[in-house]
Scaffold this active site. Structure first.
Site, PDB file in Angstrom:
ATOM      1  CD  GLU A 256      10.282  -3.462 -18.371  1.00 27.12           C
ATOM      2  OE1 GLU A 256       9.376  -4.168 -18.838  1.00 27.12           O
ATOM      3  OE2 GLU A 256      10.467  -3.313 -17.152  1.00 27.12           O
TER       4      GLU A 256
ATOM      5  CB  CYS B 171      -5.239  -0.377   4.542  1.00 23.54           C
ATOM      6  SG  CYS B 171      -4.251   1.095   4.201  1.00 23.54           S
TER       7      CYS B 171
ATOM      8  CB  CYS C  92      -0.870  -0.015   1.250  1.00 21.04           C
ATOM      9  SG  CYS C  92      -1.563   1.616   1.615  1.00 21.04           S
TER      10      CYS C  92
ATOM     11  CG  ASN D 278       9.309  -2.473 -12.889  1.00 20.59           C
ATOM     12  OD1 ASN D 278      10.260  -2.234 -13.628  1.00 20.59           O
ATOM     13  ND2 ASN D 278       8.298  -3.218 -13.270  1.00 20.59           N
ATOM     14  CD  GLU D 279       5.458  -2.482 -16.208  1.00 22.76           C
ATOM     15  OE1 GLU D 279       4.866  -3.427 -15.686  1.00 22.76           O
ATOM     16  OE2 GLU D 279       5.729  -2.438 -17.416  1.00 22.76           O
TER      17      GLU D 279
ATOM     18  CB  CYS E 242      -6.130   3.780   1.738  1.00 19.92           C
ATOM     19  SG  CYS E 242      -4.530   3.292   1.050  1.00 19.92           S
TER      20      CYS E 242
ATOM     21  CD  GLU F 171       8.011 -11.283 -15.896  1.00 17.51           C
ATOM     22  OE1 GLU F 171       9.183 -10.939 -16.105  1.00 17.51           O
ATOM     23  OE2 GLU F 171       7.096 -10.476 -15.654  1.00 17.51           O
ATOM     24  CD  GLN F 172       9.630 -21.223 -15.456  1.00 19.73           C
ATOM     25  OE1 GLN F 172       9.409 -22.146 -16.221  1.00 19.73           O
ATOM     26  NE2 GLN F 172       9.651 -21.385 -14.147  1.00 19.73           N
TER      27      GLN F 172
HETATM   28  C1  GAL Z   1       6.983  -5.429 -17.569  1.00 18.62           C
HETATM   29  C2  GAL Z   1       7.705  -5.378 -16.251  1.00 18.62           C
HETATM   30  C3  GAL Z   1       8.881  -6.317 -16.236  1.00 18.62           C
HETATM   31  C4  GAL Z   1       8.483  -7.647 -16.731  1.00 18.62           C
HETATM   32  C5  GAL Z   1       7.899  -7.532 -18.102  1.00 18.62           C
HETATM   33  C6  GAL Z   1       7.434  -8.854 -18.637  1.00 18.62           C
HETATM   34  O1  GAL Z   1       5.659  -5.040 -17.449  1.00 18.62           O
HETATM   35  O2  GAL Z   1       8.150  -4.095 -15.940  1.00 18.62           O
HETATM   36  O3  GAL Z   1       9.373  -6.427 -14.938  1.00 18.62           O
HETATM   37  O4  GAL Z   1       7.575  -8.178 -15.832  1.00 18.62           O
HETATM   38  O5  GAL Z   1       6.792  -6.669 -18.076  1.00 18.62           O
HETATM   39  O6  GAL Z   1       6.320  -9.338 -17.932  1.00 18.62           O
HETATM   40 ZN    ZN Z   2      -3.797   1.323   1.940  1.00 19.10          ZN
END
Ligand code: GAL
Ligand code: ZN
Length: 677
Positions: A304, A157, A112, A146-147, A160, A355-356
Site C-alpha cells: 500500500e 481471554c 483473538c 491485513n496489518e 491466551c 475511510e471516506q
Molecule cells: C492501511 C490498511 C488499509 C487501509 C489504509 C488506510 O493501514 O491496511 O486497509 O485501512 O491503511 O487507513
Molecule cells: Zn485471546
C-alpha cells in the site's frame, strides 16, 4: 517474482462499486500501466456469506476482467475482518480485556489469534480460497490477513492466559527457574505453580520486567503462529503461489524479522504523509531498508503506497494532499531501495464506511485527475526502465541492527528515555542516508559476516549468542560501532550485575563507570580530534582497560572523562560512543569511516534534500537520485571512478572520461542513472 520486471499496481475493491462500473475501472487501471491488483482482503462476508457457503463468482468475474488486460491479482486472505455471522455464532472470538470486556465488533481486527473457533473458521475460509484459485494462473499469490496485530488490545481471554502459562512452562521447565530468571522475590511475587501467573497489563512499567518481556514475546509469537497456520494451508494446496503479508515498517507489535522467515517476500504499507506534514524521507527510507532485509532473499514489495490525502489528525478533517510529483517520487524511492513491486492504496476513494477521506488515486467521483495522470506517466516510465532496473540488486557493506527484543525492553521501561529506540536507530541511519551510502537494516540474528561495518545503536538488550557473534564479527576483522546503553539487559530483561556493557567489556576494552541522563534542555558535547560534537540524551563515563580514547566529555562534572573509545580486538575494531547518537555524532562517524577508506562511496552528491542509492547489476549499476523538495534543483554528482553515464528518465549522457555529472531535477523529481565502466 520477476516475470513483470517490476510489479506495479493498485489496491482495488470491486465489492465497493456496482458491477456496471467494473469495466470502466479496469480500462483506466490498465491504461495507467498497472500489471497487478490486490483484491478481497476485507471481503469475508462476500466470500463466505454464511457458515460454510462460499461464493467466488464475483471474484472470478473481476479476476477475469483484469486478466483480459493482462493484469494479475494478489488475493488477501480475509481474516482481518471477521463477518457478523461469525461473531454471532462464536462471540468468544472477540479479544478480551483484562477487565473481562469483549472488544466490540465495530471496526476490524476484532479477533483473538489464539481462539480455537477463530482458528477453525480461518482454516475453512483460507482453504476454500486456496482450493478455488489453485489452478488460476492470474492469481499470482496471497497476502495473509491485513496489518497483523495493528491496534489490537492485548487479549486476556482464557485461551491466551492458558497458552501463555504453557509457553512459560516449556521455556523454563521448572517454576523455580522462572522465579530466579524474573527475580520474583521483588514485591513478593514468588510463584508456587504455573496457574498463579497472570499476564501483565499495560502500562508495563509497573510490572516485573522479565514477565512483561515474555508477554510481548508470546503475543508476537501468537500472531506469527496465526500467520503460519494460513501459510501452511496455502502451501499445501498451491505451492506455486507466492505468499506475503503487509507489514507496517518497524511497528512494535510483532517481530517482523521472525515473521518474514515464513514468507516468500515481505511487503509493507507506506504512508509518508500520514499525520506528518513535514515527514522525514530518511525515516521512510529506513523502513524500506528494514523491510527488504526481512525478506529471505532481500526482495520485498510495497503493498500500500499513499495515493492521496489520508484521513484526519489533530483536529484536521483530512491529511495534507500529496504535492504534484510526490506519488511518483515515493514509488521511485521504494524501487531505489530494492522493491520489486509497488502498489498504490487505493484505486478510488470510498464514499461510505470508515475511510471516506483516506483518498485513493481517484477522488470520490472516479474522474481522471492530476494524481491519475501522474501515476500513468510513472507507468510509462517503468515500462521503459523495468528490465534494466530488475536486473540489479541493492547491496550494502554496512549493517545496522534493529533488535525487537531491545525495542520491547525499552518500551517496558519507565519514561521510555529521552529518545525512543526508533529515534536513535534513525538518527544513526540518517548519517549514512545523508551521505548516500546504502545500508541494510538487519535483525540481530542476521549473519554479520556479510558486512564490513556493523552499527548497533542503543542495543539495550543482548543474549549470550548475540554477545558471542558480535565478538566473532570484530575478531575476524569487522568494525563495530555501538552507542550508549549497550547490553544493559540480559535475555531475562535483568540488568547485568557484572558491569556494563554487559558481557562486552573485553570487546570494547573499557567499562562504563558512571552515567547520567541528559534532559533535552541541557547541552553537552564531546571533544574529538579538535572538533566539538554535540551529545544528546545520555552521557557515559568510559574507563578504558585496553581501549584508546578517541573523544572526551565537555560537560560539567564529566569534563575530560573518556566519551568515545576504540579497541583493537582480533583483526577488527570495536568503537563505543558514550552518548546517544546525535545527528552530529552520526555525521562524524560516517566521515571518519570514509576518511579511513573503510567505506568507499561510489558517488557523492552535492546539495540538500537529495536521496541517493545504488543498485548493482552484473556489469552495470543504476544510481537513483530523488529530490525531496518541492522546488527545482541543479545537482552535481562526483563519481569515484570514470563511468559512461546515461540518464534513463531524462536522457542526459556523459562519456567515459568524466568523474562528474550534472543534471536538473524538478520539484519532487527523480532520475535513474545507468553506469558502465
Ligand atoms: C492501511 C490498511 C488499509 C487501509 C489504509 C488506510 O493501514 O491496511 O486497509 O485501512 O491503511 O487507513
Ligand atoms: Zn485471546
Amino acid at each position: 517474482m520477476t516475470e513483470a520486471g517490476i510489479w506495479f499496481g493498485v489496491d482495488y475493491y470491486p465489492e465497493h462499486w456496482p458491477k456496471s462500473q467494473w469495466k470502466a475501472d479496469v480500462k483506466l487501471i490498465s491504461e495507467a500501466g498497472f500489471n497487478v491488483v490486490r483484491l478481497a482482503e476485507f471481503a469475508w462476508c462476500r466470500i463466505e456469506p454464511s457458515p460454510g457457503r462460499f461464493d467466488f463468482s464475483w471474484l472470478d468475474e473481476i479476476i477475469g476482467e483484469l486478466a483480459e488486460k493482462g493484469i494479475k491479482a494478489i488475493l488477501g486472505t480475509p481474516t482481518a475482518a471477521p463477518p457478523p455471522w461469525l461473531v454471532k455464532l462464536h462471540p468468544d472470538i472477540l479479544p478480551m480485556s483484562y477487565q473481562g470486556h469483549r472488544m466490540p465488533p465495530v471496526a476490524r481486527r476484532h479477533y483473538c489469534p489464539n481462539n480455537p473457533n477463530y482458528l477453525r473458521a480461518t482454516e475453512r475460509v483460507v482453504k476454500a480460497l486456496a482450493e478455488h484459485y489453485k489452478d488460476e494462473p492470474n492469481v499470482i499469490g496471497y497476502q495473509i490477513d491485513n496489518e497483523l496485530s495493528l491496534g489490537d488490545e492485548y487479549c486476556y481471554c482464557e485461551h491466551c492466559v492458558q497458552l501463555f502459562r504453557e509457553w512459560l512452562e516449556r521455556k523454563y521447565g521448572d517454576i523455580d527457574e522462572l522465579n530466579k530468571a524474573y527475580g520474583t522475590i521483588f514485591w513478593s511475587h514468588e510463584y508456587g505453580d504455573w496457574t498463579e501467573i497472570h499476564p501483565p497489563t499495560p502500562p508495563f512499567d509497573r510490572c516485573n520486567r522479565g514477565l512483561a518481556l515474555d508477554w510481548l514475546r508470546f503475543r508476537s509469537e501468537s500472531f506469527i503462529k496465526f500467520l503460519e497456520l494460513q501459510v501452511g494451508i496455502i502451501r499445501s494446496v498451491s505451492p506455486d503461489k507466492k505468499i506475503t503479508t503487509n507489514l507496517m515498517g518497524l511497528f512494535p507489535g510483532i517481530d517482523y524479522y521472525e515473521l518474514s522467515r515464513l514468507l516468500d517476500f515481505p511487503s509493507w504499507d507506506c504512508y509518508p504523509k500520514f499525520r506528518h506534514v513535514d515527514y522525514d524521507p530518511a525515516w521512510v527510507a529506513m523502513l524500506h531498508d528494514a523491510t527488504r532485509c526481512m525478506g529471505r532473499d532481500r526482495s520485498y514489495w510495497v503493498m500500500e503506497l499513499q495515493a492521496g490525502p489520508t484521513d484526519g489528525y489533530h483536529g484536521h478533517p483530512i491529511g495534507v494532499t500529496p504535492e504534484p510529483g510526490e506519488l511518483r517520487k515515493w514509488a521511485y524511492q521504494a524501487i531505489a531501495h530494492g522493491a520489486d513491486g509497488v502498489i498504490y492504496f487505493r484505486w478510488r476513494t470510498a464514499c461510505f464506511g470508515k475511510e471516506q477521506y483516506w483518498h485513493g488515486i481517484l477522488n470520490h467521483d472516479g474522474e481522471v485527475n492530476r494524481r491519475y495522470l501522474e501515476v500513468k506517466r510513472l507507468g510509462e516510465e517503468l515500462e521503459k526502465v523495468k528490465d534494466l532496473v530488475a536486473g540489479t540488486k541493492y547491496r550494502s557493506n554496512v549493517g545496522l541492527v534493529f533488535s525487537y527484543e531491545a525495542l520491547w525492553s525499552t518500551l517496558i521501561e519507565e519514561g521510555y528515555y529521552t529518545m525512543s529506540y526508533h529515534d536513535q536507530v534513525l538518527s544513526l541511519y540518517k548519517g549514512f542516508w545523508l551521505h548516500g551510502i546504502n545500508v541494510d537494516v538487519i535483525s540481530p540474528n542476521e549473519d554479520f559476516m556479510r558486512y564490513n561495518v556493523l552499527l548497533t545503536p542503543f542495543l539495550y538488550l543482548t543474549n549470550r549468542s548475540l554477545i558471542t557473534r558480535l565478538k566473532k564479527f570484530v575478531y575476524n576483522g569487522g568494525i563495530l560501532i555501538a552507542t550508549a546503553r549497550t547490553s544493559v539487559k540480559d535475555e531475562y530483561n535483568r540488568v547485568h550485575s557484572d558491569g556494563l556493557p554487559g558481557g562486552l567489556m573485553d570487546l570494547f576494552g573499557m567499562k562504563v563507570t558512571d552515567y547520567t541522563c541528559l534532559p533535552a534542555e541541557r547541552r553537552a558535547s564531546i571533544l574529538m580530534e579538535g572538533r566539538v560534537i554535540q551529545a544528546v540524551g545520555w552521557l557515559e563515563e568510559l574507563t578504558p582497560s585496553s581501549a584508546q580514547v578517541l573523544g572526551v566529555h565537555d560537560y560539567e562534572w564529566l569534563k575530560g572523562r573518556a566519551a568515545v573509545t576504540v579497541n583493537r580486538y582480533g583483526e577488527g575494531y570495536a568503537v563505543y560512543v558514550g552518548s546517544f547518537p546525535s545527528s552530529d555524532i552520526a555525521n562524524h562517524i560516517v566521515k571518519v569511516l570514509i576518511k579511513r577508506g573503510i567505506i568507499k562511496p561510489l558517488v557523492r552528491v552535492e546539495g540538500d534534500h537529495l536521496e541517493l542509492t545504488v543498485r548493482e547489476g552484473s556489469h552495470y549499476r543504476v544510481v537513483f537520485l530523488i529530490n525531496h523538495e518541492g522546488r527545482d534543483k541543479s545537482v552535481k554528482l562526483y563519481f569515484a571512478k570514470a563511468f559512461r553515464i546515461k540518464g534513463l528518465l531524462k536522457g542526459g549522457t556523459s562519456h567515459g572520461d568524466k568523474h562528474e555529472y550534472e543534471l536538473e531535477l524538478g520539484p519532487h523529481d527523480a532520475e535513474i542513472l545507468y553506469l558502465e565502466e
